[in-house]
Enzyme design. Structure first.
Site, PDB file in Angstrom:
ATOM      1  N   TYR A  65     -14.438   6.034 -13.785  1.00  0.00           N
ATOM      2  CA  TYR A  65     -14.102   5.009 -12.789  1.00  0.00           C
ATOM      3  C   TYR A  65     -14.686   3.661 -13.214  1.00  0.00           C
ATOM      4  O   TYR A  65     -14.006   2.638 -13.249  1.00  0.00           O
ATOM      5  CB  TYR A  65     -14.641   5.417 -11.403  1.00  0.00           C
ATOM      6  CG  TYR A  65     -14.812   4.232 -10.487  1.00  0.00           C
ATOM      7  CD1 TYR A  65     -13.703   3.606  -9.928  1.00  0.00           C
ATOM      8  CD2 TYR A  65     -16.079   3.701 -10.222  1.00  0.00           C
ATOM      9  CE1 TYR A  65     -13.857   2.488  -9.133  1.00  0.00           C
ATOM     10  CE2 TYR A  65     -16.237   2.589  -9.428  1.00  0.00           C
ATOM     11  CZ  TYR A  65     -15.132   1.986  -8.883  1.00  0.00           C
ATOM     12  OH  TYR A  65     -15.283   0.869  -8.117  1.00  0.00           O
ATOM     13  N   ALA A  71      -5.958  -2.142  -4.791  1.00  0.00           N
ATOM     14  CA  ALA A  71      -5.454  -0.781  -4.960  1.00  0.00           C
ATOM     15  C   ALA A  71      -6.110  -0.117  -6.166  1.00  0.00           C
ATOM     16  O   ALA A  71      -6.257  -0.738  -7.208  1.00  0.00           O
ATOM     17  CB  ALA A  71      -3.937  -0.811  -5.145  1.00  0.00           C
ATOM     18  N   ASN A 107     -20.470   8.345  -0.495  1.00  0.00           N
ATOM     19  CA  ASN A 107     -21.421   7.233  -0.403  1.00  0.00           C
ATOM     20  C   ASN A 107     -22.410   7.451   0.733  1.00  0.00           C
ATOM     21  O   ASN A 107     -22.130   8.151   1.705  1.00  0.00           O
ATOM     22  CB  ASN A 107     -20.674   5.909  -0.228  1.00  0.00           C
ATOM     23  CG  ASN A 107     -19.812   5.586  -1.435  1.00  0.00           C
ATOM     24  OD1 ASN A 107     -18.604   5.480  -1.333  1.00  0.00           O
ATOM     25  ND2 ASN A 107     -20.431   5.468  -2.585  1.00  0.00           N
ATOM     26  N   SER A 115     -16.678  -4.164  -9.850  1.00  0.00           N
ATOM     27  CA  SER A 115     -17.774  -3.424  -9.233  1.00  0.00           C
ATOM     28  C   SER A 115     -19.056  -3.662 -10.010  1.00  0.00           C
ATOM     29  O   SER A 115     -19.023  -3.852 -11.230  1.00  0.00           O
ATOM     30  CB  SER A 115     -17.420  -1.935  -9.268  1.00  0.00           C
ATOM     31  OG  SER A 115     -18.567  -1.138  -9.047  1.00  0.00           O
ATOM     32  N   VAL A 151     -31.265  13.267   0.135  1.00  0.00           N
ATOM     33  CA  VAL A 151     -31.788  12.075  -0.538  1.00  0.00           C
ATOM     34  C   VAL A 151     -31.851  12.413  -2.025  1.00  0.00           C
ATOM     35  O   VAL A 151     -32.651  13.274  -2.436  1.00  0.00           O
ATOM     36  CB  VAL A 151     -33.181  11.702   0.003  1.00  0.00           C
ATOM     37  CG1 VAL A 151     -33.743  10.505  -0.757  1.00  0.00           C
ATOM     38  CG2 VAL A 151     -33.109  11.426   1.502  1.00  0.00           C
ATOM     39  N   LYS A 191     -13.011  -0.147 -14.690  1.00  0.00           N
ATOM     40  CA  LYS A 191     -13.286  -1.528 -14.243  1.00  0.00           C
ATOM     41  C   LYS A 191     -13.697  -2.396 -15.430  1.00  0.00           C
ATOM     42  O   LYS A 191     -13.282  -3.550 -15.557  1.00  0.00           O
ATOM     43  CB  LYS A 191     -14.374  -1.552 -13.167  1.00  0.00           C
ATOM     44  CG  LYS A 191     -13.995  -0.872 -11.859  1.00  0.00           C
ATOM     45  CD  LYS A 191     -12.879  -1.597 -11.134  1.00  0.00           C
ATOM     46  CE  LYS A 191     -12.534  -0.961  -9.802  1.00  0.00           C
ATOM     47  NZ  LYS A 191     -11.329  -1.528  -9.185  1.00  0.00           N
ATOM     48  N   ASP A 214       0.866  -1.181   0.000  1.00  0.00           N
ATOM     49  CA  ASP A 214       0.000   0.000   0.000  1.00  0.00           C
ATOM     50  C   ASP A 214       0.902   1.230   0.000  1.00  0.00           C
ATOM     51  O   ASP A 214       1.988   1.194   0.586  1.00  0.00           O
ATOM     52  CB  ASP A 214      -0.897  -0.006   1.265  1.00  0.00           C
ATOM     53  CG  ASP A 214      -2.218   0.712   1.055  1.00  0.00           C
ATOM     54  OD1 ASP A 214      -2.180   1.915   0.733  1.00  0.00           O
ATOM     55  OD2 ASP A 214      -3.279   0.085   1.205  1.00  0.00           O
TER      56      ASP A 214
END
Ligand code: UFG
Length: 343
Positions: free
Chosen positions: A149, A81, A199, A124, A217, A153, A31
């Site tokens: 992002y 990572a 999140n 994801s 919301v 993936k 890391d």
């Protein structure tokens, strides 16, 4: 087996390290602590009684990482990572693509050079994009995503599949996470976002603590059970167990194979708020705000493949997720920022 864990000081990585150590595996964390803290290593030792090995290095330092990989000589790798903030990736796509692809290339080159071909990759549910209706099934449609992002993936899943198809001997698990929430039951490790959380669950926790006035919301007019967005929240300890299950099945995997790691249940924003109100015993103010760009109305997993092939299924619900996230936050009001655990 000796497992190298990239990003092992992060939220999901640290819980997976604990699960691996508890199963008797040897672990070395790699890391750069850019988005985490070296204190995580001490906490993992407190939880398990075992201090994992660790090497502080940036995977983008390819020669340095390759040399470190040679000294560690792992049997397998779990690769956490990477950069993961959706909004940030929209604002700075070049950085996201360069980082998430570059670190994985560096890892794959080191693995090839040392003939270590067993890999568990953090993917994801974002790879399902807006094309499918839940429950999402692994091979039902072509993958796509709405953010850089997410596309990183999608691209990496393809790259890993091509690598595995081109050369015999690779065993690659592509784990598609749904929405991880919660913390280890000890309250010693948990999620420690830097700045304002993107999140929902970490944001709710900060409102419960009184650090932020209310939860926004994002939309209450979706075609869902109560108009708010539905997601498949999964306890991070269950998610960690899914990694151990995948790792232990890797030898049976030829090439690359994808598995959903979720619970198969949708929970709305309103329902998650209620779970946190129950767990904290506090009122959590919420105001309706416009929809957030890029959000899908509903997302949850078809868990058939993971249950059948990995012999894994999650056991914890949103009540446990809220309870454990709250315990972690109360014991560590500043995350890992200072060693002020009050347990
Ligand atoms: N939400 C709010 N208010 C907030 C934050 C979120 O109402 O302050 C809502 C969202 O609109 C959504 C739900 O809460 O309906 C969950 O949002 P999160 O940001 O917690 O999670 P996402 O499902 O948007 O994102 C997660 C991961 C990403 C991944 C994405 C797609 O964090 O890494 O799933 O699978 F890309």
């Amino acid at each position: 087996m000796h497992v190298l864990v990239t990003g092992g000081a992060g939220f999901i990585g640290s819980h997976t390290v604990v699960a691996l150590l508890e199963r008797g595996h040897q672990v070395t964390i790699v890391d750069d602590f850019e988005n985490s803290s070296p204190r995580v290593i001490d906490r993992i030792e407190q939880v398990t009684g075992i201090r994992p090995g660790f090497v502080e290095i940036d995977l983008l330092d390819e020669p340095g990482f390759r040399a470190a990989f040679g000294s560690i000589a792992p049997d397998a790798v779990t690769h956490f990572a990477g950069l993961k903030a959706v909004g940030e990736s929209v604002a700075d796509p070049l950085r996201y693509y360069a980082h998430n692809l570059g670190t994985t290339f560096s890892l794959l080159n080191a693995m090839k050079a040392h003939d270590t071909k067993a890999l568990v990759f953090s993917s994801s549910a974002t790879v399902y994009g807006h094309e499918q209706q839940p429950p999402y099934v692994e091979d039902a449609a072509a993958l796509t995503a709405t953010s850089p992002y997410g596309m990183s993936k999608v691209m990496l899943e393809r790259i890993l599949t091509d690598v595995a198809d081109a050369e015999p001997g690779w065993h690659i698990a592509l784990l598609r996470y749904f929405n991880p929430v919660g913390a280890h039951e000890s309250g010693l490790i948990g999620e420690a976002p830097l700045g304002a959380p993107d999140n929902l669950a970490p944001y709710i926790v900060q409102v419960a603590l009184g650090r932020r006035p209310h939860v926004r919301v994002f939309g209450d007019d979706y075609p869902t059970k109560d108009g708010t967005g539905e997601r498949d929240y999964i306890h991070v300890v269950d998610l960690a167990a899914g990694h151990v299950a995948a790792l232990e099945k890797l030898a049976d995997v030829t090439g690359a194979r994808a598995w959903n790691l979720g619970t198969g249940r949708g929970t709305s924003v309103t329902q998650l708020l209620a779970a946190f109100e129950a767990a904290t015993g506090r009122a959590i103010p919420a105001v309706v705000a416009p929809r957030r760009s890029g959000d899908v109305p509903r997302s949850w997993a078809d868990t058939t493949r993971a249950e059948a092939e990995l012999g894994w299924s999650p056991t914890r619900g949103v009540a446990e997720m809220a309870r454990d996230a709250w315990r972690w936050q109360q014991q560590n009001p500043n995350g890992y920022a200072a060693d002020d655990c009050v347990s």
